[in-house]
Motif scaffolding. Structure first.
Motif, PDB file in Angstrom:
ATOM      1  N   THR A 108      41.622 -26.771  16.782  1.00  0.00           N
ATOM      2  CA  THR A 108      40.314 -26.927  15.933  1.00  0.00           C
ATOM      3  C   THR A 108      39.668 -28.302  16.725  1.00  0.00           C
ATOM      4  O   THR A 108      40.268 -29.195  16.965  1.00  0.00           O
ATOM      5  CB  THR A 108      40.793 -27.602  14.453  1.00  0.00           C
ATOM      6  OG1 THR A 108      41.411 -26.715  13.824  1.00  0.00           O
ATOM      7  CG2 THR A 108      39.478 -27.854  13.795  1.00  0.00           C
ATOM      8  N   PRO A 109      38.274 -27.708  17.050  1.00  0.00           N
ATOM      9  CA  PRO A 109      37.349 -28.864  17.732  1.00  0.00           C
ATOM     10  C   PRO A 109      37.176 -30.186  16.797  1.00  0.00           C
ATOM     11  O   PRO A 109      37.146 -29.976  15.611  1.00  0.00           O
ATOM     12  CB  PRO A 109      36.082 -28.458  17.899  1.00  0.00           C
ATOM     13  CG  PRO A 109      36.669 -26.527  17.550  1.00  0.00           C
ATOM     14  CD  PRO A 109      37.575 -26.650  16.602  1.00  0.00           C
ATOM     15  N   GLN A 110      37.078 -31.270  17.735  1.00  0.00           N
ATOM     16  CA  GLN A 110      36.841 -32.558  16.943  1.00  0.00           C
ATOM     17  C   GLN A 110      35.542 -32.758  16.743  1.00  0.00           C
ATOM     18  O   GLN A 110      34.812 -32.808  17.666  1.00  0.00           O
ATOM     19  CB  GLN A 110      37.889 -33.623  17.728  1.00  0.00           C
ATOM     20  CG  GLN A 110      39.281 -33.521  17.690  1.00  0.00           C
ATOM     21  CD  GLN A 110      39.963 -34.690  18.110  1.00  0.00           C
ATOM     22  OE1 GLN A 110      39.652 -35.054  19.252  1.00  0.00           O
ATOM     23  NE2 GLN A 110      40.991 -34.987  17.544  1.00  0.00           N
ATOM     24  N   MET A 111      34.980 -33.129  15.657  1.00  0.00           N
ATOM     25  CA  MET A 111      33.680 -33.699  15.408  1.00  0.00           C
ATOM     26  C   MET A 111      33.622 -34.326  13.992  1.00  0.00           C
ATOM     27  O   MET A 111      33.938 -33.891  13.013  1.00  0.00           O
ATOM     28  CB  MET A 111      32.674 -32.269  15.354  1.00  0.00           C
ATOM     29  CG  MET A 111      31.273 -32.523  15.471  1.00  0.00           C
ATOM     30  SD  MET A 111      30.406 -30.877  15.221  1.00  0.00           S
ATOM     31  CE  MET A 111      31.018 -30.344  16.774  1.00  0.00           C
ATOM     32  N   SER A 124      27.115 -28.436  16.789  1.00  0.00           N
ATOM     33  CA  SER A 124      27.421 -28.627  15.435  1.00  0.00           C
ATOM     34  C   SER A 124      27.345 -27.400  14.548  1.00  0.00           C
ATOM     35  O   SER A 124      26.165 -26.553  14.735  1.00  0.00           O
ATOM     36  CB  SER A 124      26.326 -29.619  14.786  1.00  0.00           C
ATOM     37  OG  SER A 124      26.608 -29.441  13.122  1.00  0.00           O
ATOM     38  N   PRO A 125      28.377 -26.756  14.064  1.00  0.00           N
ATOM     39  CA  PRO A 125      28.204 -25.615  13.385  1.00  0.00           C
ATOM     40  C   PRO A 125      26.938 -25.334  12.247  1.00  0.00           C
ATOM     41  O   PRO A 125      26.639 -24.266  12.231  1.00  0.00           O
ATOM     42  CB  PRO A 125      29.723 -25.207  12.750  1.00  0.00           C
ATOM     43  CG  PRO A 125      30.515 -26.174  13.523  1.00  0.00           C
ATOM     44  CD  PRO A 125      29.649 -27.436  13.953  1.00  0.00           C
ATOM     45  N   LEU A 126      26.947 -26.441  11.525  1.00  0.00           N
ATOM     46  CA  LEU A 126      26.009 -26.766  10.807  1.00  0.00           C
ATOM     47  C   LEU A 126      24.540 -26.375  11.217  1.00  0.00           C
ATOM     48  O   LEU A 126      23.770 -25.510  10.776  1.00  0.00           O
ATOM     49  CB  LEU A 126      25.786 -28.029   9.887  1.00  0.00           C
ATOM     50  CG  LEU A 126      25.088 -27.976   8.634  1.00  0.00           C
ATOM     51  CD1 LEU A 126      25.427 -27.402   7.572  1.00  0.00           C
ATOM     52  CD2 LEU A 126      24.882 -29.517   8.315  1.00  0.00           C
ATOM     53  N   ASN A 127      24.240 -26.680  12.365  1.00  0.00           N
ATOM     54  CA  ASN A 127      22.888 -26.348  13.167  1.00  0.00           C
ATOM     55  C   ASN A 127      22.891 -25.054  13.632  1.00  0.00           C
ATOM     56  O   ASN A 127      21.931 -24.378  13.468  1.00  0.00           O
ATOM     57  CB  ASN A 127      22.804 -27.541  14.331  1.00  0.00           C
ATOM     58  CG  ASN A 127      22.608 -28.885  13.851  1.00  0.00           C
ATOM     59  OD1 ASN A 127      22.005 -29.106  12.827  1.00  0.00           O
ATOM     60  ND2 ASN A 127      23.186 -29.807  14.464  1.00  0.00           N
ATOM     61  N   VAL A 128      24.041 -24.451  14.015  1.00  0.00           N
ATOM     62  CA  VAL A 128      24.007 -22.844  14.479  1.00  0.00           C
ATOM     63  C   VAL A 128      23.708 -22.121  13.124  1.00  0.00           C
ATOM     64  O   VAL A 128      23.038 -21.300  13.312  1.00  0.00           O
ATOM     65  CB  VAL A 128      25.402 -22.670  15.224  1.00  0.00           C
ATOM     66  CG1 VAL A 128      25.378 -21.079  15.515  1.00  0.00           C
ATOM     67  CG2 VAL A 128      25.645 -23.631  16.354  1.00  0.00           C
ATOM     68  N   ILE A 159      36.920 -27.537  10.692  1.00  0.00           N
ATOM     69  CA  ILE A 159      36.656 -28.861  11.584  1.00  0.00           C
ATOM     70  C   ILE A 159      36.444 -29.685  10.426  1.00  0.00           C
ATOM     71  O   ILE A 159      36.909 -31.025  10.583  1.00  0.00           O
ATOM     72  CB  ILE A 159      35.058 -28.715  12.034  1.00  0.00           C
ATOM     73  CG1 ILE A 159      35.275 -27.846  13.328  1.00  0.00           C
ATOM     74  CG2 ILE A 159      34.636 -30.263  12.692  1.00  0.00           C
ATOM     75  CD1 ILE A 159      33.898 -27.700  14.105  1.00  0.00           C
ATOM     76  N   VAL A 160      35.716 -29.495   9.226  1.00  0.00           N
ATOM     77  CA  VAL A 160      35.844 -30.487   7.958  1.00  0.00           C
ATOM     78  C   VAL A 160      37.326 -30.898   7.653  1.00  0.00           C
ATOM     79  O   VAL A 160      37.290 -32.106   7.321  1.00  0.00           O
ATOM     80  CB  VAL A 160      34.913 -29.889   6.875  1.00  0.00           C
ATOM     81  CG1 VAL A 160      35.033 -30.648   5.653  1.00  0.00           C
ATOM     82  CG2 VAL A 160      33.415 -29.579   7.329  1.00  0.00           C
ATOM     83  N   LYS A 161      38.090 -29.901   7.479  1.00  0.00           N
ATOM     84  CA  LYS A 161      39.451 -30.354   7.117  1.00  0.00           C
ATOM     85  C   LYS A 161      40.111 -31.280   8.265  1.00  0.00           C
ATOM     86  O   LYS A 161      40.514 -32.039   7.778  1.00  0.00           O
ATOM     87  CB  LYS A 161      40.252 -28.940   7.030  1.00  0.00           C
ATOM     88  CG  LYS A 161      41.713 -29.344   6.584  1.00  0.00           C
ATOM     89  CD  LYS A 161      42.495 -28.113   6.595  1.00  0.00           C
ATOM     90  CE  LYS A 161      44.062 -28.396   6.368  1.00  0.00           C
ATOM     91  NZ  LYS A 161      44.833 -27.313   6.472  1.00  0.00           N
ATOM     92  N   THR A 162      39.952 -30.917   9.356  1.00  0.00           N
ATOM     93  CA  THR A 162      40.617 -31.983  10.262  1.00  0.00           C
ATOM     94  C   THR A 162      39.851 -33.296  10.445  1.00  0.00           C
ATOM     95  O   THR A 162      40.624 -34.192  10.485  1.00  0.00           O
ATOM     96  CB  THR A 162      40.453 -31.050  11.829  1.00  0.00           C
ATOM     97  OG1 THR A 162      41.192 -29.826  11.680  1.00  0.00           O
ATOM     98  CG2 THR A 162      41.063 -32.049  12.736  1.00  0.00           C
TER      99      THR A 162
END
Length: 541
Positions: A108-111, A124-128, A159-162
Motif C-alpha cells: 500500500t502506498p504511503q500518503m 493523490s487518489p482524491l485529486n485523480v 491508503i486511508v486504512k494504512t
C-alpha cells in the motif's frame, strides 16, 4: 514424488552457472545488518492452524537507473522436531505446496491525510478521482474514466486504512514521551480537523455522483469504498478513545464521540451492513466486512499465472527414452538374427530378453528424466501480471525439499543454534530441515512505465501446520511430584509443546551487483491442538 533437494543448487541456470555466487564474507552479517530489513516483513499467528508470513520486496531500494530488474532470493529454513515425524518418507513435496497458500500484491502506498487533501499533489487518489469525475460531468463517457475512478476509489480506501494505522501508532508513541494533556489533545484535534475535511470531500464526491448519469458499477464502487473508509475512521476513533482516554481533555473526548456517531449515522443512511447491533450475533457485519475489505484491496493484488516448468522437458526426455529403448531393441534384434536361426530355442529366449530389456531401459531413462527435471528446474514458476494493465511485471520461481544438516550454510546453523538454552539441546532435540527457496524478479522498466505510486511488492504466504500434528502427543500429560511443603505426593498437568524454528535469509540484488543479505528468525510454538504463539527471536553471528 518424495521431496528431493540439494541446497547448493539455485532456481535457474543463471545461478547454477556460478555467475552470481555470493562472497561468503558478505553473507556473515551481524545483528545490525539483520535489523535493517523492513519492519513490516514478519511472521505471525493467523489462527489455530495457520501462520502467515509477509515479506516486503523493496523495489525502490538501491536501484540504479541502468538496471533492468530487481531480484530477490529468499531461503526459508524450517527446523522441524523429528518427534513430529515430518520427513522425506512421510511428507511429500505435493503436501507442502497444498499446505502453502500464497498471494502477491503491491504494498500500500504511503500518503498522509494532508497529502491526500493537497490539491497540488498529482499522486493523490482524491485529486485523480475529482479530475476524472469532472471530465464525465462535461460529457466524456469513455469507459476508461469509469475504470480509473473505480481503481482510485479502491486505492484511496486502502491508503486511508494504512495511514490511520500509522497515525494511531504515532499518537501512542507520542504519548509515551509527552504526558501533557493539552499537547496530546491539540495533536488529536489537529488530526480530527484533517479527517473532517477529508470526510467532507468524500461526501461531496458522493453528491456529485448522484447527480450525473454513470454506470451502476461506479456508484457501487463509491458506496463500498466510502463504507470501508467510514468504518476505518470509526475504528481509529474508537482506539484513540480507548488508548488515550486518560490523557485527553473532556472537550476532545466529546469531539471524538461526535465523530464516531457521525460515521455510524452516515453508514446507516446508506443502509450499510457494516453496523454492529447490540443483542445480535452480527454475522452479517462480519461477512460484509470481509467482502468489502477484499473488494477494496483487490486493487493491490497481482495476478499469478502459473506455469509448469518441468512438463515440456519431461516429455522430451520421455521421447528420448522411447527412442533409445527402440534403438537398443533393434540393435540387439539384428545381433540375434545374425547369430541364431529364426524360431530356434536360443532365438526365442533372446527375443524375450530383448523385450524385457526394452521396457527396463525405457523405465530407467524415465526415472532419470524425472530426477533431472527436478534437479534442473523449479517446482513452480509463476508470471506476475498487473491485472489493470494486463502486463507482466515480474516472475517467481519456487523450490522445496528436505536438506541434510551438513549442507546447511554455517551462518544459518549459527542463527538456529544461537537461541539454544543448553549445549545438549541440538542432540537432545534432533530436527529435520526443510528448505523453501523462492526467487522473485521485478521488471523495473515495466513497473516504471505503468506505476508512479505502487512499486514495492508484498508477498503474503499462509502456511497450514495441520499435517505437522498427526504424530504430536497429547497437549498435556500428568506428572507425579513430591510437594515438600505439604509432604504429599501430587499430580500436575505439564504442557507438551513443539518448537518449529524458521530462519529466513533474504538476498537482494540488481542484475549481478548491489548485493545485500538480511536474516530473520522466528519460532512457531505448537501442540496437538494447533499454534499457541509465534515470536521473533534475537540472534548473534
Amino acid at each position: 514424488m518424495k521431496l528431493h533437494y540439494c541446497t547448493r543448487h539455485l532456481l535457474d541456470i543463471h545461478f547454477r552457472s556460478g555467475k552470481t555466487q555470493l562472497n561468503h564474507k558478505r553473507e556473515i552479517l551481524d545483528k545490525q545488518k539483520s535489523s535493517k530489513w523492513t519492519k513490516s516483513s514478519s511472521i505471525k499467528r493467523h489462527d489455530l492452524y495457520n501462520f502467515e508470513s509477509k515479506i516486503d520486496y523493496r523495489y525502490s531500494l538501491e536501484r540504479p537507473h541502468d538496471k533492468r530488474k530487481t531480484s530477490y532470493l529468499m531461503d526459508m529454513y524450517f527446523f522441524v522436531p523429528q518427534a513430529l515425524q515430518i520427513n522425506k518418507e512421510k511428507y511429500s513435496k505435493t503436501q507442502f505446496y497444498s499446505d502453502l497458500n500464497n498471494k502477491i500484491r503491491f504494498k500500500t502506498p504511503q500518503m498522509s491525510i494532508k497529502g491526500i487533501l493537497d490539491q497540488k499533489n498529482d499522486l493523490s487518489p482524491l485529486n485523480v478521482i475529482k479530475e476524472n469525475l469532472e471530465k464525465i460531468e462535461f460529457g466524456d463517457n469513455r469507459i476508461f474514466l469509469v475504470k480509473t475512478i473505480t481503481r482510485e476509489l479502491k486505492l484511496l480506501a486502502s491508503i486511508v486504512k494504512t495511514t490511520l494505522r500509522d497515525e494511531y501508532d504515532f499518537l501512542v508513541d507520542y504519548c509515551k514521551y509527552n504526558s501533557k494533556p493539552d499537547d496530546i489533545s491539540t495533536t488529536v484535534q489537529r488530526d480530527l480537523d484533517k479527517l473532517q475535511q477529508f470526510k467532507e470531500e468524500m461526501r461531496s464526491i458522493g453528491r456529485r455522483l448522484a447527480k450525473i448519469q454513470v454506470p451502476v458499477e461506479l456508484k457501487d464502487a463509491f458506496m463500498y469504498s466510502s463504507e470501508y473508509i467510514s468504518l476505518q475512521l470509526e475504528k481509529w476513533s474508537n482506539h484513540i478513545l480507548l488508548e488515550l482516554n486518560k490523557q485527553l481533555i473532556p472537550n476532545i473526548k466529546g469531539l471524538i464521540i461526535n465523530f464516531i456517531e457521525d460515521e455510524q449515522s452516515y453508514r446507516a443512511s446508506l443502509n450499510s451492513k457494516l453496523i454492529i447491533l447490540e443483542g445480535s450475533s452480527n454475522e452479517e457485519y462480519s461477512y460484509f466486512e470481509g467482502i468489502t475489505k477484499k473488494y477494496v484491496q483487490s486493487v493491490l493484488y497481482l495476478i499469478k499465472k502459473k506455469k509448469d516448468p518441468q512438463s515440456s522437458s519431461i516429455q522430451l526426455f520421455y521421447s528420448i527414452a522411447a527412442g533409445l529403448a527402440m534403438f537398443m531393441s533393434l540393435f540387439l534384434g539384428f545381433l540375434l538374427l545374425a547369430n541364431f536361426e529364426e524360431n530356434s530355442f536360443p532365438f526365442i529366449i533372446g527375443a524375450i530378453i530383448i523385450y524385457m530389456l526394452k521396457d527396463r531401459i525405457k523405465d530407467a531413462i524415465k526415472g532419470m528424466a524425472q530426477k533431472a527435471a527436478s534437479f534442473l528446474f523449479p517446482d513452480r514458476r509463476v508470471d506476475i501480471i498487473d491485472g489493470f494493465y494486463g502486463e507482466k511485471i515480474g516472475e517467481s520461481k519456487e523450490k522445496v525439499g528436505f536438506t541434510d544438516h551438513d549442507k546447511i550454510p554455517q551462518e544459518i546453523l549459527m542463527i538456529r543454534q544461537s537461541s539454544n538454552k543448553d549445549s545438549i539441546e541440538t542432540e537432545g532435540k534432533p530436527e529435520e530441515c526443510i528448505l523453501f527457496r523462492k526467487k522473485i524478479d521485478l521488471y523495473k522498466k515495466t513497473i516504471d512505465k505503468l506505476h508512479t505510486r505502487r512499486k514495492d511488492i508484498s508477498d503474503i504466504t499462509r502456511f497450514n501446520i495441520y499435517n505437522f500434528l498427526r504424530y504430536a502427543d497429547d497437549p498435556q500429560e500428568q506428572v507425579l511430584y513430591w510437594n515438600r511443603s505439604e509432604q504429599l505426593l501430587k499430580s500436575m498437568k505439564i504442557s507438551k509443546e513443539y518448537h518449529v524454528n524458521i530462519v529466513i535469509k533474504m538476498t537482494t540484488f540488481q542484475e549481478k551487483s548491489n548485493i545485500n543479505v538480511y536474516y530473520k528468525k522466528y519460532r512457531i510454538v505448537l501442540d496437538q491442538q494447533g499454534i499457541k504463539r509465534v515470536k521473533e527471536l534475537d540472534f548473534t553471528l
